[in-house]
Write a protein that holds these residues in place. Structure first.
Motif, PDB file in Angstrom:
ATOM      1  N   THR A   1       8.070  43.057 -25.395  1.00 17.14           N
ATOM      2  CA  THR A   1       8.372  41.624 -25.395  1.00 17.14           C
ATOM      3  C   THR A   1       7.153  40.828 -25.834  1.00 17.14           C
TER       4      THR A   1
ATOM      5  N   TYR B   1       4.338  32.331 -17.292  1.00 22.84           N
ATOM      6  CA  TYR B   1       5.382  32.822 -18.199  1.00 22.84           C
ATOM      7  C   TYR B   1       5.157  34.286 -18.557  1.00 22.84           C
ATOM      8  N   ARG B   2       3.911  34.625 -18.747  1.00 24.63           N
ATOM      9  CA  ARG B   2       3.581  35.976 -19.200  1.00 24.63           C
ATOM     10  C   ARG B   2       3.966  37.041 -18.167  1.00 24.63           C
ATOM     11  N   CYS B   3       3.893  36.694 -16.906  1.00 19.55           N
ATOM     12  CA  CYS B   3       4.224  37.664 -15.861  1.00 19.55           C
ATOM     13  C   CYS B   3       5.718  38.013 -15.856  1.00 19.55           C
ATOM     14  N   ARG B   4       6.508  37.212 -16.556  1.00 21.55           N
ATOM     15  CA  ARG B   4       7.945  37.486 -16.618  1.00 21.55           C
ATOM     16  C   ARG B   4       8.284  38.551 -17.650  1.00 21.55           C
ATOM     17  N   PHE B   5       7.333  38.887 -18.529  1.00 17.90           N
ATOM     18  CA  PHE B   5       7.586  39.919 -19.527  1.00 17.90           C
ATOM     19  C   PHE B   5       7.688  41.262 -18.827  1.00 17.90           C
ATOM     20  N   THR B   6       8.784  41.950 -19.050  1.00 11.55           N
ATOM     21  CA  THR B   6       9.016  43.213 -18.348  1.00 11.55           C
ATOM     22  C   THR B   6       8.339  44.402 -19.035  1.00 11.55           C
ATOM     23  N   ASN B   7       7.994  44.243 -20.325  1.00 12.88           N
ATOM     24  CA  ASN B   7       7.316  45.342 -21.022  1.00 12.88           C
ATOM     25  C   ASN B   7       6.472  44.802 -22.168  1.00 12.88           C
ATOM     26  N   THR B   8       5.662  45.676 -22.725  1.00  8.70           N
ATOM     27  CA  THR B   8       4.758  45.272 -23.805  1.00  8.70           C
ATOM     28  C   THR B   8       5.511  44.929 -25.087  1.00  8.70           C
TER      29      THR B   8
END
Length: 206
Positions: A131, A122-129
């Protein structure tokens, strides 16, 4: 379907409120001079009044508002304090609403945020810090509200929030981005120093 969409919209709005609350308080904590600046402003206003120098009405804060602002900024985390008080008041004034309805909602949100932060998939889907910071602020916010509303708080063994997991997730992040959040857990919760709080959890927050 419409009912589900409405619940999702409400959850998102609540998360936005928590994000704003924690963001505001972090700025307040990193700008301690704000109270001194406001005190200087009040002294200047008083001096101008004594000298019959009137500011334009729209630019002057009246005494009642100034007193309320002083009390507000005297709190370490003023927005969080206000939100915690409002949530506690809501629960106490609505006796027909089971307290579990509130605490279950808060613990579920804390769990969702923790899982999103600690799971690589799930964490790899965050596009920036931003989020990630949003998720961390919401997680900390609901933990604090849970701790204020629940009779034994968020740190007890019977708590529905995995406090060890939540704290570990925070401590895995760069210290400069989470120190304010960790301080919020240290200083704005009600039950951290209770006998029911394990030594391990206290040690994690030292």
């Amino acid at each position: 379907m419409q009912h589900l969409e409405r619940e999702q919209a409400l959850a998102k709005q609540f998360a936005e409120i928590l994000h704003f609350t924690l963001s505001f308080d972090e700025l307040k904590m990193t700008n301690p001079a704000i109270q001194n600046d406001f005190s200087y402003y009040r002294r200047t206003i008083s001096r101008n009044r004594l000298n019959n120098q009137q500011l334009e009405a729209e630019n002057e804060v009246n005494n009642e508002m100034a007193n309320r602002m002083s009390l507000f900024y005297a709190e370490a985390t003023p927005m969080l304090k206000t939100l915690s008080n409002a949530t506690t008041k809501f629960v106490s004034e609505n006796k027909t609403l089971p307290i579990e309805d509130t605490t279950d909602c808060l613990s579920t949100m804390a769990c969702v945020c923790r899982v999103m932060l600690e799971t690589p998939e799930y964490r790899c889907r965050f596009t920036n810090t931003d989020t990630m910071l949003f998720c961390m602020r919401v997680m900390v916010g609901v933990i604090i509200l849970y701790d204020h509303v629940h009779p034994v708080g968020a740190f007890a063994k019977t708590s529905k929030i995995d406090m060890k997991g939540c704290i570990k997730v925070l401590k895995e992040q760069p210290s400069n981005s989470v120190e304010g959040l960790l301080n919020a857990l240290r200083y704005t919760t009600r039950h951290l120093n209770d006998d029911s709080t394990s030594k391990q959890i206290r040690a994690l927050l030292q």
